[in-house]
Design an enzyme around this catalytic site. Structure first.
Site, short mmCIF file in Angstrom:
data_model
loop_
_atom_site.label_atom_id
_atom_site.label_comp_id
_atom_site.label_asym_id
_atom_site.label_seq_id
_atom_site.Cartn_x
_atom_site.Cartn_y
_atom_site.Cartn_z
N CYS A 90 -8.80 -10.11 5.86
CA CYS A 90 -8.36 -8.39 6.44
C CYS A 90 -8.78 -8.36 8.02
CB CYS A 90 -8.29 -7.27 5.67
SG CYS A 90 -9.71 -7.32 4.47
N GLY B 178 0.67 -1.40 0.05
CA GLY B 178 0.20 -0.20 -0.10
C GLY B 178 0.57 1.38 0.17
N GLU C 82 -0.25 -8.42 12.01
CA GLU C 82 -1.06 -8.83 11.14
C GLU C 82 -0.74 -10.33 11.11
OE1 GLU C 82 -2.59 -8.20 6.67
OE2 GLU C 82 -4.63 -7.94 7.91
N GLU D 269 -7.20 -0.46 0.33
CA GLU D 269 -7.97 -1.80 1.73
C GLU D 269 -6.74 -2.19 2.25
OE1 GLU D 269 -9.06 -4.49 3.04
OE2 GLU D 269 -10.63 -4.63 1.60
P1 NAI Z 1 0.85 -7.86 -1.28
O1 NAI Z 1 0.59 -6.77 -0.73
O2 NAI Z 1 2.06 -8.28 -1.75
O3 NAI Z 1 -0.01 -8.58 -3.11
C1 NAI Z 1 -1.24 -7.56 -2.81
C2 NAI Z 1 -1.97 -7.59 -4.34
O4 NAI Z 1 -0.56 -6.54 -4.72
C3 NAI Z 1 -1.04 -8.70 -5.79
O5 NAI Z 1 -2.08 -8.61 -6.58
C4 NAI Z 1 0.16 -8.56 -6.08
O6 NAI Z 1 0.88 -9.13 -7.08
C5 NAI Z 1 0.13 -7.22 -6.08
N1 NAI Z 1 1.82 -6.42 -5.52
C6 NAI Z 1 2.23 -6.69 -4.49
N2 NAI Z 1 3.42 -6.61 -4.48
C7 NAI Z 1 3.25 -5.09 -5.70
C8 NAI Z 1 4.06 -3.80 -6.19
N3 NAI Z 1 5.29 -3.70 -5.91
N4 NAI Z 1 3.44 -2.88 -6.93
C9 NAI Z 1 2.16 -3.68 -7.27
N5 NAI Z 1 1.38 -4.10 -6.44
C10 NAI Z 1 2.41 -5.25 -6.00
O7 NAI Z 1 0.06 -9.65 0.02
P2 NAI Z 1 0.99 -10.62 -0.08
O8 NAI Z 1 2.45 -10.48 0.23
O9 NAI Z 1 0.45 -11.98 -1.16
O10 NAI Z 1 0.61 -11.64 1.50
C11 NAI Z 1 1.46 -10.29 2.00
C12 NAI Z 1 1.12 -9.89 3.05
O11 NAI Z 1 0.11 -9.16 3.19
C13 NAI Z 1 -0.05 -10.77 3.99
O12 NAI Z 1 -0.12 -12.33 4.85
C14 NAI Z 1 -1.28 -10.11 5.01
O13 NAI Z 1 -1.19 -9.60 5.74
C15 NAI Z 1 -1.69 -9.14 3.62
N6 NAI Z 1 -2.49 -8.95 2.52
C16 NAI Z 1 -3.73 -8.41 3.03
C17 NAI Z 1 -4.57 -8.59 1.68
C18 NAI Z 1 -6.21 -8.08 3.17
O14 NAI Z 1 -7.41 -8.27 2.70
N7 NAI Z 1 -5.65 -6.51 3.43
C19 NAI Z 1 -4.93 -9.23 1.30
C20 NAI Z 1 -3.52 -10.45 1.40
C21 NAI Z 1 -2.62 -10.03 2.05
#
Ligand code: NAI
Ligand code: MG
Length: 503
Positions: free
Chosen positions: A309, A257, A406, A275
């Site tokens: 989340c 984020g 988290e 989110e």
């Molecule tokens: P992440 O935040 O890396 O992935 C979520 C999305 O962001 C995916 O589509 C991914 O391809 C994209 N993404 C990843 N790096 C990016 C970048 N540099 N620029 C733009 N988009 C990017 O989450 P991840 O690594 O799968 O999970 C890690 C932790 O994140 C989980 O353990 C959890 O704590 C949290 N998480 C929270 C979620 C929520 O619903 N708020 C959902 C998924 C993960």
């Protein structure tokens, strides 16, 4: 695409989809990544490869943004009548309903969640979201204003506002509710008249691709929705940094984020909604109906394997009932049947990936190391797939890692408290502010706490209640803006104030 589905009986429709899945969808065409690179998609219950998807990157994002821009500016979408736009979104809901079983199968294969859960929750929620948002298409409007203009005495004006679609929206979604997150993002953007480039999570791209086929079948003009699968650091980052994207909507980790905000700042100051994570407090007062609060507290953390989340991961229980509630939740945890999502008796499937399994097990170890008391679970389950036991820690302290960070897995940390004033300060002592819940029979106390809890969503005597009409999102580091409801639609619009001189 090669598919390996040795262990599971999936429908012919899903098999056929898996055989053709794996392309990007840009300007109405299904195509390989320009680099011709692919990435593997795994079944988390077995670790087997189920599909190879196109690894889109900057060049593909650029083409998709170009298509979305053309679709937006040419007016094929933004100038379509609101009623026609609403009708198409409604039709998408109908098509999703028609193919509901397929989508539940895809979610189970790709994410691991039990088929019965996906069929009962993810799919109907997504259908309902589209229908709800279809209704907004014809109800987005401005206001008129009695303006005074004090420096021009005697003059008269007529002023109104219009809400216009923001333009091209980039949407980056996670893997915990792959279809539902696509719906939460696409629904309000399309209702508002935006065009979209959607980047699904690399762990779970399949249901979004199938949804793309239904969008095509429903008859949306080409380029209105474009889907680019690929990795976060390449495809996702390119979308966030793209100078011709007007808004980026992201769901995922707080860490990414921050990167999104930075990318928006460095490119064109595109609008951003986020989110992000949570560490939601679930508060049980001594007068609560424990026959509801105990299963409620278990459901709050174990639903979707804790990969929510808004999971109720901090369980605060008033001292006089602490032991009873902790033992009650632990009892639930021990009874939960963990297994393949295709096993009709399974209540919990695997975590989504090896990475998440390692992460969650790392937190369990940290809890033990920091001196919390393990009362249920605590281990990986089996050698194959990414299963972990539903886990309950008692005697946690506010300073522990398992209370502050988290975990995103089926791990709850229980802590006792003396009085409501104390629990308020403990509950609000978090960088996050997504959800909170209170269990009590005292209506006044419930609303007093609800008023002072710093969270975007407060549940009283229930947990995980979602509806397309209700805004969802977070205070503090849990995010910016809201999903669902009118609040989400408005975040895909710009307000234009128009003034005419009459005299
Ligand atoms: P992440 O935040 O890396 O992935 C979520 C999305 O962001 C995916 O589509 C991914 O391809 C994209 N993404 C990843 N790096 C990016 C970048 N540099 N620029 C733009 N988009 C990017 O989450 P991840 O690594 O799968 O999970 C890690 C932790 O994140 C989980 O353990 C959890 O704590 C949290 N998480 C929270 C979620 C929520 O619903 N708020 C959902 C998924 C993960
Ligand atoms: Mg990541």
């Amino acid at each position: 695409m090669a598919t390996v589905l040795k262990d599971h009986l999936v429908s012919d429709a899903t098999r056929r989809f898996l055989d053709r899945a794996g392309n990007l969808w840009i300007n109405g065409e299904w195509c390989a990544a320009r680099s011709e690179k692919t990435f593997e998609v795994y079944n988390p219950a077995t670790g087997e490869i189920i599909a190879r998807c196109a690894a889109g990157d900057r060049a593909d994002i650029d083409a998709a943004v170009h298509a979305a821009r053309y679709a937006f500016e040419s007016g094929s979408w933004s100038r379509m009548t609101a009623s026609e736009r609403g009708r198409l979104i409604w039709k998408l809901g109908d098509l999703l309903e028609e193919h509901g079983d397929e989508f539940a199968e895809l979610e189970t294969l790709d994410n691991g969640k039990p088929f019965n859960v996906a069929r009962a929750a993810d799919v109907p929620l997504a259908i309902d979201l589209f229908r709800y948002m279809a209704g907004w298409a014809t109800k987005i409007h401005g206001q008129t204003f009695p303006i005074s203009v004090p420096y021009m005495p005697g003059s008269e004006f007529f002023s109104y506002t219009a809400r216009e679609p923001i333009g091209v929206a980039g949407q980056i979604i996670p893997w915990n509710f792959p279809l539902l997150m696509a719906a939460w993002k696409l629904g309000p953007a399309l209702a508002a008249g935006c065009t979209v480039v959607l980047k699904p999570a690399e762990q779970t791209p399949l249901s979004a691709l199938r949804l793309g086929e239904l969008i095509e079948e429903a008859g949306f003009p080409e380029g209105v929705v474009n889907i680019v699968t690929g990795l976060g650091e390449t495809a996702g980052a390119a979308l966030a940094a793209h100078p011709d994207v007007d808004k980026i909507a992201f769901t995922g980790s707080t860490e990414v984020g921050r990167l999104i905000v930075e990318a928006a700042g460095k490119s064109n100051l595109k609008k951003v909604t986020l989110e992000l994570g949570g560490k939601s407090p679930n508060i049980v007062l001594a007068d609560a109906d424990l026959s509801a609060a105990i299963p409620g507290a278990a459901g709050a953390i174990f639903f979707n394997h804790g990969q929510c989340c808004c999971a109720g991961s901090r369980l605060y229980v008033q001292k006089s009932i602490y032991d009873e509630v902790v033992e009650g939740v632990a009892h639930y945890a021990r009874q939960i049947r963990v297994g393949s999502g295709f096993d009709a008796a399974a209540q919990m499937g695997p975590l989504v990936s090896q990475e998440q399994l390692d992460r969650v097990c790392g937190y369990i170890e940290a809890g033990i190391r920091d001196g919390a008391r393990l009362v249920a679970g605590g281990r990986r389950k089996g050698e194959r797939g990414y299963f972990v036991e539903p886990t309950v820690f008692a005697g946690a302290r506010q300073s522990m890692k398992i209370v502050r960070e988290e975990i995103f897995g089926p791990v709850v940390a229980a802590m006792p408290f003396d009085d409501p004033e104390e629990v308020l300060s403990l509950a609000n002592d978090s960088a996050y502010g997504l959800a909170a819940a209170v269990w009590t029979r005292d209506v006044t106390q419930a609303h007093r706490l609800a008023r002072r809890l710093k969270a975007g969503n407060v549940w009283i005597n229930c947990y995980n209640i979602f509806d397309a009409a209700l805004p969802f999102g977070g205070y503090k580091e849990s995010g910016w803006g809201r999903e669902m409801g009118l609040a989400a639609v408005e975040l895909y619009t710009e307000i234009k104030a128009v003034t005419t001189r009459l005299a």
